[in-house]
Each structure stands twice: as structure tokens, then as C-alpha cells.
Design a protein around this motif. Structure first.
Motif, PDB file in Angstrom:
ATOM      1  N   LEU A  88      -0.864   1.527  -4.005  1.00 28.17           N
ATOM      2  CA  LEU A  88      -1.571   1.429  -5.287  1.00 28.17           C
ATOM      3  C   LEU A  88      -2.646   0.348  -5.219  1.00 28.17           C
ATOM      4  O   LEU A  88      -3.775   0.542  -5.685  1.00 28.17           O
ATOM      5  CB  LEU A  88      -0.556   1.133  -6.411  1.00 28.17           C
ATOM      6  N   ASP A  89      -2.304  -0.782  -4.614  1.00 29.06           N
ATOM      7  CA  ASP A  89      -3.242  -1.886  -4.453  1.00 29.06           C
ATOM      8  C   ASP A  89      -4.475  -1.444  -3.647  1.00 29.06           C
ATOM      9  O   ASP A  89      -5.608  -1.688  -4.057  1.00 29.06           O
ATOM     10  CB  ASP A  89      -2.516  -3.044  -3.739  1.00 29.06           C
ATOM     11  N   THR A 145      -3.527  -6.551  -8.542  1.00 31.50           N
ATOM     12  CA  THR A 145      -2.283  -7.316  -8.681  1.00 31.50           C
ATOM     13  C   THR A 145      -1.874  -7.441 -10.151  1.00 31.50           C
ATOM     14  O   THR A 145      -0.684  -7.371 -10.480  1.00 31.50           O
ATOM     15  CB  THR A 145      -2.442  -8.709  -8.023  1.00 31.50           C
ATOM     16  N   TYR A 151       8.126  -4.113  -5.911  1.00 27.29           N
ATOM     17  CA  TYR A 151       6.831  -3.616  -6.416  1.00 27.29           C
ATOM     18  C   TYR A 151       5.964  -4.766  -6.921  1.00 27.29           C
ATOM     19  O   TYR A 151       4.806  -4.899  -6.529  1.00 27.29           O
ATOM     20  CB  TYR A 151       7.105  -2.582  -7.506  1.00 27.29           C
ATOM     21  N   THR A 152       6.529  -5.617  -7.778  1.00 30.40           N
ATOM     22  CA  THR A 152       5.743  -6.744  -8.291  1.00 30.40           C
ATOM     23  C   THR A 152       5.800  -7.887  -7.288  1.00 30.40           C
ATOM     24  O   THR A 152       6.689  -7.957  -6.453  1.00 30.40           O
ATOM     25  CB  THR A 152       6.276  -7.235  -9.654  1.00 30.40           C
ATOM     26  N   ARG A 208       3.470  -0.615  -4.068  1.00 34.68           N
ATOM     27  CA  ARG A 208       2.492  -1.678  -4.382  1.00 34.68           C
ATOM     28  C   ARG A 208       1.332  -1.651  -3.389  1.00 34.68           C
ATOM     29  O   ARG A 208       0.165  -1.705  -3.779  1.00 34.68           O
ATOM     30  CB  ARG A 208       3.184  -3.050  -4.351  1.00 34.68           C
ATOM     31  N   ILE A 232      -0.385  -4.116 -11.313  1.00 32.94           N
ATOM     32  CA  ILE A 232       0.938  -3.940 -10.712  1.00 32.94           C
ATOM     33  C   ILE A 232       1.976  -4.823 -11.422  1.00 32.94           C
ATOM     34  O   ILE A 232       3.057  -4.356 -11.811  1.00 32.94           O
ATOM     35  CB  ILE A 232       0.866  -4.250  -9.195  1.00 32.94           C
ATOM     36  N   ASN A 233       1.638  -6.105 -11.605  1.00 38.04           N
ATOM     37  CA  ASN A 233       2.621  -7.024 -12.183  1.00 38.04           C
ATOM     38  C   ASN A 233       2.891  -6.746 -13.668  1.00 38.04           C
ATOM     39  O   ASN A 233       4.027  -6.851 -14.115  1.00 38.04           O
ATOM     40  CB  ASN A 233       2.161  -8.474 -11.980  1.00 38.04           C
TER      41      ASN A 233
END
Lengths: 125, 152
Positions: A23-24, A39, A78-79, A20, A42-43
Motif C-alpha cells: 500500500l505504501d 504512513t 500493518y501500522t 503496509r 496506514i496508521n
């Protein structure tokens, strides 16, 4: 749950958080829009995969241990709910109500829709 | 690319902090969700965890922004406790999937309330975390200013 599975869950959670984080950072560095999509992406992606995994688990295609390590551990790490909530509140404080609606409600609706699709596909396989 | 110019998300030290925090966060979430039983067919452990985590992150980020900017402590705390622990502790995928399962089980009313209440109460909790951190730090920073004045 065995101590070994619990440890694997924790390691998978740490790994999920790292994915996360990277990637963020990557999305924020390469996106030019004003709204922070990282976000949301990702979520929504994590919800789709967890829905799918849960569908597979309900139909016993996947063991509970695998579901715990990948689902509860990796996808849980991750989320994130706390960052989504923080971003929504910051947008409200800045008076960006449209963007806060996307961050709060649209992310929720799209994530649930993704989980419903994932669950349905996983259970139908 | 040397360490100085490399973005935070590609530095090993930052990644290690997020990994450790995330692992402890996920383990704490699982520990709590094993301890908190379901309310009927509704899994209430995850919403409680999410609301608590949302409060903690609000408190942390507000408290950290008031730390001395010159020291790296603030940024490292954000990575370990914020991105790592709070991020790993809270979960969006379980919120979405538990809601999807409630729909699948023919409980659309519970599903909508479950999802909406988590997001709305979570936002209030974040807000409260920010407000409390702001109030606490204003109080504790005033005497420190006095001390500095005495010293000069």
C-alpha cells in the motif's frame, strides 16, 4: 496464550507488514503531493480498525484469540511507529517544520480520534 | 512486466523479506509485551517497544545509506530489518487505541501524556540512532580508507 495462537499472530504480523509495504509503495507511486501521506493513511486506518476491534472485544462480541491475531498481529504489523518517527525526524532535519508537525502531532491526534470513534462504535453495536 | 522494471513493492523476493521480518517483529513485540507488566492502569510495554524500534530504525537506515550502493545488500537489509522487523515490531494502532482506552476510562491526563511522550521520546530515539550510526561508521570507515591507500 497457546503456541498455535502465537504462531498465527506472527504470521498475521508478517501479512500486515506486507500489506503496509504494498500500500505504501502504491500510494507513493500514485500521489503527486510533496508530503508523504502513505504512513499517515496506514496508521490512521489501522487505528480506526483496532479501536473498533477493541470495542467489540470489550463487549465480548469477539473472542480474545481473534483480537490477538487480528489486532496485535495483523494491525500491529500493518501500522508502524518507527517509520512515522523516522519520517518526522527527516522532515525536521530538512527544516520542513510544518510537514514534521503533520507527521508527528497531526498523525497522532487523528489516529487517536479514529481509535476513539472505532472504540465507541464497536462498544455500542 | 519483467522483474527489472517492476517496482520493489511488487517483487516477490521483496515481499518475502518484509513478510519474514514483519512476522519476527510482531512475535518479538508480543513476547516483550507479555513480559513487561502494566504501570498501574498504563500499558508501558508498547511505548518501550516503540521507542526501541524507533531507535533501531534510525540506526539501521543511517548505517545502510553508508553501505556500498552497488550491492543490493543495503536495500534487502532495509526491507528485512526496517520495513519488516522494525515495522512489525513497532505499532501505531496500539498506541492510538491504548490512548483512546485511557480517555474512555476517564484518565484524560494520562492519555495525553502517554501519547505525546511516546511521539516525542520516539523522535529523540530515532535522532540518537541516526547520530550513533553516523559516528560509528565515520570511525570505522577511516581505517578502511587507510588500508585501501596502503594497497595501492
Amino acid at each position: 496464550m497457546t503456541p498455535g495462537i502465537f504462531l498465527m499472530l506472527a504470521l498475521a504480523g508478517g501479512l500486515g507488514a506486507v500489506v503496509r509495504f504494498i500500500l505504501d509503495g502504491f500510494i507513493r507511486a500514485h500521489s503527486k503531493t510533496r508530503f508523504a501521506w502513505a504512513t499517515t493513511i496506514i496508521n490512521v486506518s489501522g487505528s480506526l480498525v483496532l479501536g473498533f476491534l477493541t470495542g467489540l472485544t470489550i463487549e465480548h462480541f469477539v473472542s480474545t484469540d481473534v483480537s490477538i491475531v487480528i489486532g496485535t498481529g495483523f494491525l500491529g504489523g500493518y501500522t508502524t511507529f518507527s517509520t512515522a518517527s523516522y519520517e518526522t525526524v527527516q522532515l525536521i532535519k530538512k527544516g520542513r517544520y510544518g510537514a514534521s508537525f503533520i507527521s508527528g502531532i497531526v498523525m497522532l491526534v487523528v489516529s487517536v480520534a479514529a481509535a476513539v470513534i472505532g472504540l465507541w462504535v464497536g462498544a455500542e453495536l | 512486466m519483467n522483474t527489472a522494471t517492476r517496482p520493489s513493492y511488487l517483487r516477490w523476493a521483496a515481499i518475502a523479506l518484509v513478510f519474514v521480518g514483519g512476522g519476527f517483529g510482531a512475535a518479538s513485540r508480543e513476547g516483550l509485551s507479555l513480559a513487561i507488566p502494566n504501570l498501574g492502569e498504563v500499558p508501558i510495554a508498547i511505548p518501550i517497544i516503540n521507542v526501541v524500534g524507533a531507535f533501531l530504525l534510525g540506526y539501521l537506515y543511517e548505517a545502510v545509506t553508508r553501505l556500498d550502493k552497488a550491492r543490493p545488500t543495503g536495500a534487502n537489509l532495509k526491507l528485512l530489518l526496517g520495513t519488516g522487523f522494525c515495522g512489525g515490531f513497532t505499532t501505531y494502532s496500539s498506541l492510538a487505541t491504548d490512548t483512546a482506552v485511557l480517555f474512555r476510562d476517564g484518565l484524560p491526563g494520562s492519555a495525553v501524556i502517554y501519547a505525546l511522550a511516546t511521539v516525542i521520546i520516539g523522535a529523540c530515539a530515532t535522532w540518537a540512532g541516526i547520530a550513533i550510526a553516523s559516528a560509528v561508521n565515520n570511525r570505522s570507515s577511516s581505517p578502511r580508507k587507510d588500508e585501501q591507500e596502503d594497497a595501492t
